[in-house]
Design an enzyme around this catalytic site. Structure first.
Site, PDB file in Angstrom:
ATOM      1  CE  LYS A  94      -5.775  -7.322  -1.264  1.00 53.92           C
ATOM      2  NZ  LYS A  94      -6.207  -7.209   0.045  1.00 53.92           N
ATOM      3  CE  LYS A 139     -13.470  -3.854   1.663  1.00 54.04           C
ATOM      4  NZ  LYS A 139     -12.850  -3.506   2.836  1.00 54.04           N
ATOM      5  CE  LYS A 148      -4.331  -1.655   1.263  1.00 52.79           C
ATOM      6  NZ  LYS A 148      -5.703  -1.936   2.291  1.00 52.79           N
TER       7      LYS A 148
HETATM    8  P1  TYM Z   1     -10.523  -5.969   4.608  1.00 48.95           P
HETATM    9  O1  TYM Z   1     -11.725  -4.956   4.680  1.00 48.95           O
HETATM   10  O2  TYM Z   1      -9.749  -5.662   3.349  1.00 48.95           O
HETATM   11  O3  TYM Z   1     -11.217  -7.309   4.104  1.00 48.95           O
HETATM   12  C1  TYM Z   1     -12.290  -8.001   4.939  1.00 48.95           C
HETATM   13  C2  TYM Z   1     -12.031  -9.721   4.815  1.00 48.95           C
HETATM   14  O4  TYM Z   1     -12.233 -10.114   3.697  1.00 48.95           O
HETATM   15  C3  TYM Z   1     -11.105 -10.779   3.179  1.00 48.95           C
HETATM   16  N1  TYM Z   1     -10.669 -10.628   1.856  1.00 48.95           N
HETATM   17  C4  TYM Z   1     -10.664 -11.442   0.914  1.00 48.95           C
HETATM   18  N2  TYM Z   1     -10.480 -12.976   0.921  1.00 48.95           N
HETATM   19  C5  TYM Z   1     -10.393 -13.536  -0.278  1.00 48.95           C
HETATM   20  N3  TYM Z   1     -10.221 -12.888  -1.235  1.00 48.95           N
HETATM   21  C6  TYM Z   1      -9.982 -11.785  -1.446  1.00 48.95           C
HETATM   22  N4  TYM Z   1      -9.759 -11.057  -2.777  1.00 48.95           N
HETATM   23  C7  TYM Z   1     -10.182 -10.812  -0.303  1.00 48.95           C
HETATM   24  N5  TYM Z   1     -10.119  -9.543  -0.080  1.00 48.95           N
HETATM   25  C8  TYM Z   1     -10.392  -9.323   1.300  1.00 48.95           C
HETATM   26  C9  TYM Z   1      -9.987 -10.131   4.081  1.00 48.95           C
HETATM   27  O5  TYM Z   1      -8.885 -11.265   4.261  1.00 48.95           O
HETATM   28  C10 TYM Z   1     -10.619  -9.924   5.372  1.00 48.95           C
HETATM   29  O6  TYM Z   1     -10.751 -11.081   6.137  1.00 48.95           O
HETATM   30  N6  TYM Z   1      -7.502  -5.689   8.280  1.00 48.95           N
HETATM   31  C11 TYM Z   1      -8.887  -6.048   7.847  1.00 48.95           C
HETATM   32  C12 TYM Z   1      -9.933  -5.678   8.843  1.00 48.95           C
HETATM   33  C13 TYM Z   1      -9.654  -5.811  10.198  1.00 48.95           C
HETATM   34  C14 TYM Z   1      -9.855  -7.018  10.848  1.00 48.95           C
HETATM   35  C15 TYM Z   1      -9.481  -6.667  12.372  1.00 48.95           C
HETATM   36  C16 TYM Z   1     -10.036  -8.143  10.706  1.00 48.95           C
HETATM   37  C17 TYM Z   1      -9.140  -4.847  11.349  1.00 48.95           C
HETATM   38  N7  TYM Z   1      -9.254  -5.383  12.451  1.00 48.95           N
HETATM   39  C18 TYM Z   1      -9.309  -7.820  13.279  1.00 48.95           C
HETATM   40  C19 TYM Z   1     -10.030  -9.385  11.727  1.00 48.95           C
HETATM   41  C20 TYM Z   1      -9.757  -8.951  12.857  1.00 48.95           C
HETATM   42  C21 TYM Z   1      -9.288  -5.689   6.367  1.00 48.95           C
HETATM   43  O7  TYM Z   1      -8.421  -4.751   6.093  1.00 48.95           O
HETATM   44  O8  TYM Z   1     -10.087  -6.283   5.958  1.00 48.95           O
END
Ligand code: TYM
Length: 326
Positions: free
Chosen positions: A197, A200, A115
């Site tokens: 991957k 969003k 990032k």
């Molecule tokens: P975020 O918002 O990027 O994504 C949310 C969840 O979706 C999963 N994910 C994917 N899984 C499979 N293929 C993909 N292309 C893909 N893109 C996203 C992510 O692995 C995630 O599980 N840092 C985290 C949010 C967070 C969090 C936490 C999660 C903040 N605090 C504590 C667990 C525990 C995040 O950016 O998710």
């Protein structure tokens, strides 16, 4: 997991959720919720502002993600569902963790490297993102964290933080494990660049609430060519999606055609578009209804925050006592 465990997970509020978020995270959350675990599912709005954002969009995205969780089946009577920024203790615990986490641990994080490469100026929040995430997880003394593959490294860091805290101040936090689906960690690929991957933004993401025409339009454009080494990550991605959203029969049919070298991508895309549209049809309707009730959403989030806060306050008190903070 055989016995009831504490489960924590969340998604950022930086855009609408896509089918990668669904298969990588949400779908597992729903299973864990129905299996009777003690679940905390929140919207990581503070993590959402580590990358460039517009205030109005952040506001709207947060409501959108809230409606998404609920429409998908997160039940606020079974799981604690809240906004990260509503529970102030998260930021305090994250600060304490910042002060015991070596800089090198944060600098080596793949997400930080990726990032920060694409940004003109790198803010400190992008670097300390994983300590806030560790706070989110350890606050509730989670045993399990269901995430997609891209977040596993951050869960590992939460374990490092737990170990460091425990060895310096005495046993306080269990070491959380990332949780994966039976078939392993999920990484859904971008439609336009299938070695990356799905994320969003842009046409490479199929959003959970995309209308059928939109799903078809995006899938039609999905890249399915073989690369120089004969690999076809785009087609693999589509077949993987079909195995989740279509029937076993249908998946076998297309896999057999692929083996025989007779797979027509346009047929595969059409079948997949239909399956995904059908799969999320009820979800789309529920989500529209929820978005028309912002007051209700605010109430649900307020109730969830009150429940989360009780646990968070107890953890923070324990941490303060152990660290000598008055
Ligand atoms: P975020 O918002 O990027 O994504 C949310 C969840 O979706 C999963 N994910 C994917 N899984 C499979 N293929 C993909 N292309 C893909 N893109 C996203 C992510 O692995 C995630 O599980 N840092 C985290 C949010 C967070 C969090 C936490 C999660 C903040 N605090 C504590 C667990 C525990 C995040 O950016 O998710």
């Amino acid at each position: 997991m055989n016995k009831p465990e504490i489960v924590v997970s969340g998604a950022r509020a930086s855009g609408k959720l896509h089918i990668g978020n669904y298969l990588g995270a949400l779908k597992q959350w729903l299973q864990l919720q129905s299996d009777g675990h003690t679940c905390y599912f929140f919207i990581a709005d503070l993590h959402g502002i580590t990358t460039p954002f517009e205030p109005k969009e952040l506001h709207q995205n947060t409501l959108d993600v809230a409606a998404t969780y609920l429409a998908a089946g997160i039940d606020p009577n079974k799981s604690v569902f809240f906004l990260q920024n509503h529970v102030l203790e998260h930021a305090t615990l994250a600060w304490i963790f910042n002060c015991i986490t070596p800089l090198g641990e944060l600098e080596r994080m793949t997400q930080f490297k990726d990032k920060s490469q694409n940004q003109e100026s790198i803010n400190a929040g992008l670097l300390t993102y994983p300590t806030l995430m560790a706070a989110d997880i350890l606050m509730y003394k989670a045993a399990a964290v269901p995430v997609g593959e891209d977040q596993v490294q951050h869960v590992e860091l939460a374990r490092v933080v737990a170990r460091k805290f425990n060895s310096r101040f005495g046993q306080t936090f269990p070491e959380p494990k990332h949780l994966m689906r039976d078939e392993g960690l999920v990484r859904i690929k971008s439609l336009s660049e299938p070695t990356k991957k799905m994320s969003k933004t842009g046409d490479e993401a199929l959003l959970m609430d995309d209308e059928p025409e939109e799903i078809m339009r995006k899938l039609k454009k999905a890249v399915t060519g073989s690369d120089a080494s004969g690999q076809n990550p785009g087609a693999e991605n589509l077949l993987f999606l079909l195995s989740h959203f279509g029937t076993k029969q249908q998946t076998d049919h297309f896999l057999n055609l692929q083996k025989a070298g007779q797979l027509k991508y346009s047929d595969l895309k059409e079948a997949l578009a239909q399956d995904i549209s059908d799969y999320f049809a009820e979800f789309r309707e529920k989500k529209k209804e929820l978005l028309a009730k912002p007051k209700f959403l605010a109430e649900v989030l307020g109730d969830g925050a009150a429940k989360a806060r009780k646990v968070a306050q107890a953890t923070l008190l324990e941490v303060k006592q152990k660290t000598g903070l008055l």
